[in-house]
Design an enzyme around this catalytic site. Sequence first.
Site, mmCIF file in Angstrom:
data_model
loop_
_atom_site.group_PDB
_atom_site.id
_atom_site.type_symbol
_atom_site.label_atom_id
_atom_site.label_comp_id
_atom_site.label_asym_id
_atom_site.label_seq_id
_atom_site.Cartn_x
_atom_site.Cartn_y
_atom_site.Cartn_z
ATOM 1 N N ASP A 1 0.808 -1.220 0.000
ATOM 2 C CA ASP A 1 0.000 0.000 0.000
ATOM 3 C C ASP A 1 0.845 1.276 0.000
ATOM 4 O O ASP A 1 0.644 2.177 0.819
ATOM 5 C CB ASP A 1 -0.940 0.020 1.213
ATOM 6 C CG ASP A 1 -1.623 -1.326 1.456
ATOM 7 O OD1 ASP A 1 -1.916 -2.015 0.467
ATOM 8 O OD2 ASP A 1 -1.857 -1.665 2.625
ATOM 9 N N GLU B 1 -11.303 -2.029 -4.119
ATOM 10 C CA GLU B 1 -10.772 -1.249 -3.007
ATOM 11 C C GLU B 1 -9.669 -0.326 -3.490
ATOM 12 O O GLU B 1 -9.401 -0.211 -4.689
ATOM 13 C CB GLU B 1 -10.257 -2.176 -1.899
ATOM 14 C CG GLU B 1 -9.155 -3.111 -2.331
ATOM 15 C CD GLU B 1 -8.800 -4.127 -1.247
ATOM 16 O OE1 GLU B 1 -9.566 -4.295 -0.294
ATOM 17 O OE2 GLU B 1 -7.737 -4.763 -1.383
#
Length: 335
Positions: free
Chosen positions: A38, A221
């Site tokens: 991420d 997402e």
Amino acid sequence: MKHITSFLFLLAVAGVLQASPPRKPSSVIPIGKVMTHDPVLAKQGDTYYLFATGQGISVMSSKDMKNWKFEKPVFDKAPQWAVEAIKGYNGHTWAPDILYHNGLYHLFYSCSAFGKNTSAIGHATNPTLDPSSPDFKWTDHGKVIQSVPNRDLWNAIDPNVIIDEDGTPWMTFGSFWDGIKLVKLTSDLNGVAQPEEWHSLCRRPRSFDLPEDEAGDGAVEAPFIMKHGEYYYLFVSFDYCCRGLKSNYKVMVGRSKTVTGPYLDKEGKALNRGGGSLVVQGNRDYAGVGHNAAYHLDGKDYFICHAYSVAEEGTPKLIVREMTWTPDGWPIVDL
């Protein structure tokens, strides 16, 4: 059980579970060896700062985006507000976003009970990213938004904040459930602006007969919005992360002339009606390519994300690529 295994895998590779002591802050690591999940990026002066999922939000610095040095994490312990507010929260902060606005660096971060929409997004600021500066200090401002099961059909994780052409701040976020949302923020970025203004940016079909932590064919997402030319581009990750070489994450995109959408793919299908055009996916070298960010830096456009190395049996790697554009304005990323 497989979801618990996936979570432990994520924690292990992100540095939360460590078989050996953490590297010293002075350790320099070539990009090909950087393990991360991420990732997001900011530049101050001649230094790039990478923020990622990890103990207290991992931080690394680099002069060239090729060799990275570990810095001290943002948090030395879990934010107390999150411990008190989120049932099942284990103290892990993840999936950050970073931007510079009105003289401060703003960090947004996710706190969640894994696999549930018992989640919240927090906000911290710092006047500088240089840890050697006397002004360096992270100030946590607590919760921006929170999702509650049986009340909300959205999940408060994976934040990304953009300031539109009128100077209005917006935060996009979300995972599974009813997809990707956008909400207007206050001018200090500490909360939701009043009267509240919410938008649905991306949805995929999802059966609500599935367990909470499953999305079937509806997994989406990690939104990220980038302005390029006359369009806002919404990048999202479809399918599943955090399963090593079994991950089938991929990055999709749509674009809109307004930040609130609707975002359309190359075929003209709206992302909030299941659309999305492929940007990049796994190949023989990498699996699970996703959770990206995109930036215009030093006269070039960059695409960063994580992926799992086939050669290293699923080790998560930082991917940094220059991003180009088709003549009609769609992003091109070569893995």
